[in-house]
Write a protein that holds these residues in place. Structure first.
Motif, short mmCIF file in Angstrom:
data_model
loop_
_atom_site.label_atom_id
_atom_site.label_comp_id
_atom_site.label_asym_id
_atom_site.label_seq_id
_atom_site.Cartn_x
_atom_site.Cartn_y
_atom_site.Cartn_z
N PRO A 94 0.84 -1.01 -0.08
CA PRO A 94 0.05 0.13 -0.06
C PRO A 94 0.99 1.11 -0.14
N LYS A 95 0.42 2.36 -0.66
CA LYS A 95 1.02 3.58 -0.73
C LYS A 95 0.40 4.46 0.53
N ALA A 96 1.48 5.48 0.80
CA ALA A 96 0.93 6.34 1.91
C ALA A 96 -0.39 7.41 1.44
N ASP A 97 -0.13 7.73 0.63
CA ASP A 97 -0.99 8.70 -0.02
C ASP A 97 -1.45 8.37 -1.54
N PRO A 98 -2.50 7.55 -1.65
CA PRO A 98 -2.77 7.34 -2.88
C PRO A 98 -3.94 8.34 -3.61
N PHE A 99 -3.80 8.35 -4.96
CA PHE A 99 -4.66 9.58 -5.73
C PHE A 99 -5.96 8.87 -6.17
N MET A 100 -5.82 8.00 -6.96
CA MET A 100 -6.96 7.31 -7.75
C MET A 100 -6.86 6.09 -8.46
N THR A 101 -7.79 5.63 -8.90
CA THR A 101 -7.88 4.55 -9.75
C THR A 101 -8.23 4.90 -11.02
N ALA A 102 -7.80 4.50 -12.04
CA ALA A 102 -8.13 4.73 -13.24
C ALA A 102 -8.81 3.45 -14.19
N ILE A 103 -9.63 3.71 -15.12
CA ILE A 103 -10.16 2.98 -15.89
C ILE A 103 -10.40 3.02 -17.28
N ILE A 104 -9.79 2.28 -18.41
CA ILE A 104 -9.57 2.79 -19.90
C ILE A 104 -10.63 1.65 -20.44
N LEU A 105 -11.44 2.15 -21.31
CA LEU A 105 -12.41 1.21 -21.82
C LEU A 105 -12.08 1.48 -23.21
N LEU A 106 -12.30 0.51 -24.06
CA LEU A 106 -12.01 0.63 -25.64
C LEU A 106 -13.05 -0.30 -26.21
N GLU A 107 -13.67 0.53 -27.05
CA GLU A 107 -14.86 -0.45 -27.83
C GLU A 107 -15.01 0.21 -29.36
N ASP A 108 -15.15 -1.18 -30.13
CA ASP A 108 -15.09 -0.78 -31.46
C ASP A 108 -16.40 -0.05 -31.76
N ILE A 109 -16.22 1.14 -32.78
CA ILE A 109 -17.58 1.60 -33.57
C ILE A 109 -17.09 2.11 -34.84
N ASP A 110 -18.05 2.23 -35.59
CA ASP A 110 -17.84 2.86 -36.90
C ASP A 110 -16.71 3.83 -37.08
N GLY A 111 -15.74 3.79 -37.82
CA GLY A 111 -14.82 4.62 -38.03
C GLY A 111 -13.83 4.92 -37.00
N GLY A 112 -13.77 3.84 -35.86
CA GLY A 112 -12.85 3.98 -34.99
C GLY A 112 -13.12 3.12 -33.54
#
Length: 154
Positions: A94-112
């Motif tokens: 564990p870190k003494a002073d954590p800031f955040m948890t990040a989540i990156i989601l990628l999903e196929d759509i038309d054009g990208g």
């Protein structure tokens, strides 16, 4: 995923690049250096051990000051989802002073790819601090840099 507006921030964008290429950018240290922090700041070092509990350590140069951010991967869905945090370092220390948890989601759509970035915080105050630091502008710039970089190597 249900978000808590009191503690979570979310950014959604459409990126004109293939999902798999964006995944490679997010999971390869050499690629991370090209987009992960808004320019003129830069990533000077990146270590990735892409497994749950594996390291995701970065060092930045921010106006001549070195900043280190060590964390771990919490969840990996190959090609689709990354979750990481600075609450722990590799080995679940564990870190003494954590800031955040990040989540990156990628999903196929038309054009990208539909790109969703979520920052989850321990408190309303931490969320507000992140928003006041420029979450939307900063993370938006990172997405612009990611898109430009991905298009340059595609």
């Amino acid at each position: 995923m249900e978000l808590d507006p009191k503690t979570d921030l979310k950014l959604e964008r459409t990126i004109a690049a293939p999902r798999q290429l964006l995944w490679e950018c997010w999971t390869t240290p050499e690629h991370i250096k090209h987009f992960f922090v808004p320019k003129p700041h830069k990533v000077t070092s990146c270590e990735i051990n892409l497994r749950v509990g594996g390291r995701f350590n970065t060092t930045f140069d921010v106006e001549g000051n070195e900043m280190t951010n060590d964390g771990v991967w919490l969840e990996i869905e190959d090609g689709y989802k990354l979750a990481f945090t600075d609450s722990y370092t590799e080995g679940w220390k564990p870190k003494a002073d954590p800031f955040m948890t990040a989540i990156i989601l990628l999903e196929d759509i038309d054009g990208g790819t539909k790109y969703t970035a979520i920052a989850r915080h321990r408190s309303e105050e931490a969320r507000q601090t992140h928003e006041d630091m420029g979450f939307y502008d900063g993370w938006g710039t990172v997405v612009d840099q990611l898109e430009a970089y991905a298009q340059s190597i595609d």
